[in-house]
Design a protein around this motif. Structure first.
Motif, PDB file in Angstrom:
ATOM      1  N   PHE A  95      25.941  -9.746  36.383  1.00  0.00           N
ATOM      2  CA  PHE A  95      26.971  -9.240  35.959  1.00  0.00           C
ATOM      3  C   PHE A  95      26.548  -8.276  35.137  1.00  0.00           C
ATOM      4  O   PHE A  95      27.338  -6.955  35.160  1.00  0.00           O
ATOM      5  CB  PHE A  95      27.840 -10.256  35.262  1.00  0.00           C
ATOM      6  N   ILE A  96      26.058  -8.176  33.933  1.00  0.00           N
ATOM      7  CA  ILE A  96      25.556  -7.012  33.344  1.00  0.00           C
ATOM      8  C   ILE A  96      24.823  -5.896  33.988  1.00  0.00           C
ATOM      9  O   ILE A  96      25.355  -4.723  33.793  1.00  0.00           O
ATOM     10  CB  ILE A  96      24.788  -7.637  31.920  1.00  0.00           C
ATOM     11  N   GLU A  97      23.638  -6.281  34.410  1.00  0.00           N
ATOM     12  CA  GLU A  97      22.665  -5.273  35.249  1.00  0.00           C
ATOM     13  C   GLU A  97      23.627  -4.610  36.311  1.00  0.00           C
ATOM     14  O   GLU A  97      23.384  -3.378  36.427  1.00  0.00           O
ATOM     15  CB  GLU A  97      21.721  -5.893  35.609  1.00  0.00           C
ATOM     16  N   LYS A  98      24.383  -5.153  37.090  1.00  0.00           N
ATOM     17  CA  LYS A  98      25.012  -4.689  38.214  1.00  0.00           C
ATOM     18  C   LYS A  98      26.266  -3.781  37.978  1.00  0.00           C
ATOM     19  O   LYS A  98      26.206  -2.615  38.309  1.00  0.00           O
ATOM     20  CB  LYS A  98      25.560  -5.550  39.079  1.00  0.00           C
ATOM     21  N   GLU A 103      24.652   1.573  31.168  1.00  0.00           N
ATOM     22  CA  GLU A 103      25.483   1.991  30.166  1.00  0.00           C
ATOM     23  C   GLU A 103      24.949   1.341  28.599  1.00  0.00           C
ATOM     24  O   GLU A 103      24.495   0.302  28.720  1.00  0.00           O
ATOM     25  CB  GLU A 103      27.029   1.478  29.977  1.00  0.00           C
ATOM     26  N   THR A 104      24.864   2.006  27.536  1.00  0.00           N
ATOM     27  CA  THR A 104      24.822   1.723  26.325  1.00  0.00           C
ATOM     28  C   THR A 104      25.713   1.041  25.771  1.00  0.00           C
ATOM     29  O   THR A 104      26.809   1.270  26.084  1.00  0.00           O
ATOM     30  CB  THR A 104      24.051   2.897  25.345  1.00  0.00           C
ATOM     31  N   LEU A 105      25.455   0.290  24.648  1.00  0.00           N
ATOM     32  CA  LEU A 105      26.653  -0.294  24.093  1.00  0.00           C
ATOM     33  C   LEU A 105      27.670   0.531  23.696  1.00  0.00           C
ATOM     34  O   LEU A 105      28.925   0.176  23.482  1.00  0.00           O
ATOM     35  CB  LEU A 105      26.042  -1.238  22.937  1.00  0.00           C
ATOM     36  N   ALA A 106      27.127   1.684  22.919  1.00  0.00           N
ATOM     37  CA  ALA A 106      28.176   2.749  22.374  1.00  0.00           C
ATOM     38  C   ALA A 106      28.975   3.390  23.832  1.00  0.00           C
ATOM     39  O   ALA A 106      30.030   4.034  23.459  1.00  0.00           O
ATOM     40  CB  ALA A 106      27.452   3.707  21.756  1.00  0.00           C
ATOM     41  N   LEU A 111      38.407   3.104  28.600  1.00  0.00           N
ATOM     42  CA  LEU A 111      38.646   3.658  29.590  1.00  0.00           C
ATOM     43  C   LEU A 111      37.422   3.439  30.858  1.00  0.00           C
ATOM     44  O   LEU A 111      37.851   3.360  32.119  1.00  0.00           O
ATOM     45  CB  LEU A 111      38.526   5.159  29.308  1.00  0.00           C
ATOM     46  N   LEU A 112      36.329   3.217  30.250  1.00  0.00           N
ATOM     47  CA  LEU A 112      35.094   2.855  31.299  1.00  0.00           C
ATOM     48  C   LEU A 112      35.660   1.626  32.039  1.00  0.00           C
ATOM     49  O   LEU A 112      35.487   1.082  33.196  1.00  0.00           O
ATOM     50  CB  LEU A 112      33.758   2.628  30.595  1.00  0.00           C
ATOM     51  N   VAL A 113      36.038   0.651  31.229  1.00  0.00           N
ATOM     52  CA  VAL A 113      36.291  -0.742  31.608  1.00  0.00           C
ATOM     53  C   VAL A 113      37.467  -0.763  32.458  1.00  0.00           C
ATOM     54  O   VAL A 113      37.542  -1.366  33.481  1.00  0.00           O
ATOM     55  CB  VAL A 113      36.551  -1.780  30.660  1.00  0.00           C
ATOM     56  N   ASN A 148      25.474  -6.767  14.320  1.00  0.00           N
ATOM     57  CA  ASN A 148      25.575  -5.289  13.786  1.00  0.00           C
ATOM     58  C   ASN A 148      24.753  -4.203  14.745  1.00  0.00           C
ATOM     59  O   ASN A 148      24.283  -3.442  14.220  1.00  0.00           O
ATOM     60  CB  ASN A 148      24.678  -5.231  12.300  1.00  0.00           C
ATOM     61  N   LEU A 149      25.103  -4.746  15.931  1.00  0.00           N
ATOM     62  CA  LEU A 149      24.484  -3.652  17.047  1.00  0.00           C
ATOM     63  C   LEU A 149      25.598  -2.642  17.238  1.00  0.00           C
ATOM     64  O   LEU A 149      25.256  -1.559  17.929  1.00  0.00           O
ATOM     65  CB  LEU A 149      24.171  -4.269  18.193  1.00  0.00           C
TER      66      LEU A 149
END
Length: 284
Positions: A95-98, A103-106, A111-113, A148-149
C-alpha cells in the motif's frame, strides 16, 4: 482407482493399510487421498509431481473442492504458479510503496490524498475500501507525528466519504438456509463415519481408539456455532468467547460479556427455540 468424486463415493471409501488415491473421472487432476487413519483430503495435481491440498473431506463439500481445483488448473493454463499465489495479499508495504512510495512525509497533503482518492474511485474501487485505506494512512501519519518526524498530521481533519454501512442487510433465503443445514448434517455424518472407520483400523492394529462421537448430536463445534450465529446474530469474537456460565437455559437468555463484545458493553440476547435446542444438544 477412478470414480466420480461426490457424496456417494465418500460413503463407500474405506481406509487401507497404505495410503491410496481416487481420481475424479469428470475433472483430470482432481483426486481424493485416503489415509490409513481414515482421514481423507481433496487434492489437485496441476502437473506431474506437483500437488496442492485443497481441503479435508467433511470440512468442504465435493462440489466446493472441485470448483477450487478448476480455479487452480485454470491459473496454471494462464501461466500462473499456484504455489506462489497461496496466502498472497495486499500488504501494508504494498500500500505504501505502490501509492505513496515516491512521496516524502512532508509532501503528503490533503490535496494529494484527495486526488489519489478520486483516481481510485474512477478505477471502480468502492468508497468503503478507499475510506479504510485513508484510515490506515491517517494512523501512519499520527505515528510519524508522535515520533517527531513531522510537525502535524496533515490528514487530521480530512473527511472520509459518507457511506451507508447498513444499506444492505443480507439474509439467507429459505432455500439457502435449507441447503446450509443439509450440508452441515452431511458433514457431521461423514465425520462420525470417518471416526468409526479410523477406530476400526486402530483396533485391528492394537492401537488406542479415539473417543466415540457417534452418540453425540454434533461431530464437532462447527454445526452448533453456525446455527447459533444464524439465530442470535452473535459476532465471531462473541461466539468464540462464549462460556456455559453465560447461558441461562431456564430463561432462554444468552449473556455476551463486555470483554468479548465489540461495544465493550455486556448485553443479554434472547434465545429462540432453534438456538436454545442447539445449545441443549451441544451441552449434552
Amino acid at each position: 482407482m477412478r470414480a466420480v468424486i461426490g457424496n456417494n463415493l465418500l460413503l463407500k471409501l474405506k481406509p487401507k493399510d497404505k495410503q491410496y488415491d481416487v481420481r475424479d473421472t469428470k475433472l483430470s487432476g482432481f483426486l481424493i487421498r485416503v489415509n490409513p487413519s481414515g482421514k481423507m483430503l481433496y487434492v489437485c495435481q496441476y502437473k506431474r509431481g506437483r500437488r496442492i491440498n485443497i481441503g479435508q473431506v467433511g470440512i468442504i463439500t465435493p462440489v466446493q473442492a472441485r470448483d477450487r481445483a478448476k480455479k487452480i488448473l485454470a491459473d496454471v493454463v494462464q501461466g500462473n504458479n499456484p504455489e506462489s499465489n497461496r496466502n498472497k495479499g495486499y500488504t501494508l508495504k504494498d500500500f505504501i510503496e505502490k501509492d505513496f512510495g515516491d512521496e516524502t512525509l512532508a509532501d503528503i497533503s490533503p490535496l494529494l490524498v484527495d486526488r489519489w482518492r478520486s483516481k481510485r474511485i474512477a478505477q471502480g474501487i468502492k468508497p468503503i475500501t478507499v475510506n479504510r485505506d485513508i484510515a490506515i494512512l491517517k494512523a501512519l501519519l499520527s505515528k510519524a507525528k508522535e515520533w517527531n518526524l513531522i510537525a502535524e498530521n496533515p490528514l487530521l481533519g480530512f473527511k472520509s466519504f459518507k457511506v451507508d454501512s447498513i444499506a444492505k442487510v443480507r439474509y439467507l433465503s429459505k432455500d439457502e438456509e435449507k441447503h446450509l443445514k443439509e450440508t452441515l448434517q452431511l458433514r457431521d455424518k461423514e465425520l462420525k463415519q470417518a471416526r468409526i472407520r479410523a477406530n476400526q483400523w486402530r483396533v485391528e492394529r492394537g492401537y488406542d481408539v479415539y473417543p466415540d462421537i457417534s452418540k453425540f448430536s454434533f461431530a464437532d463445534y462447527m454445526t452448533p456455532m453456525i446455527l447459533l450465529s444464524l439465530n442470535t446474530g452473535l459476532r465471531r469474537g462473541e461466539l468464540f468467547g462464549l462460556q456455559w456460565k453465560n447461558i441461562n437455559f431456564e430463561l432462554a437468555v444468552l449473556t455476551v460479556s463486555g470483554d468479548t463484545a465489540k461495544s465493550g458493553k455486556t448485553r443479554h440476547v434472547p434465545l429462540n427455540t432453534i438456538a436454545l435446542n442447539v445449545l441443549k444438544k451441544w451441552h449434552e
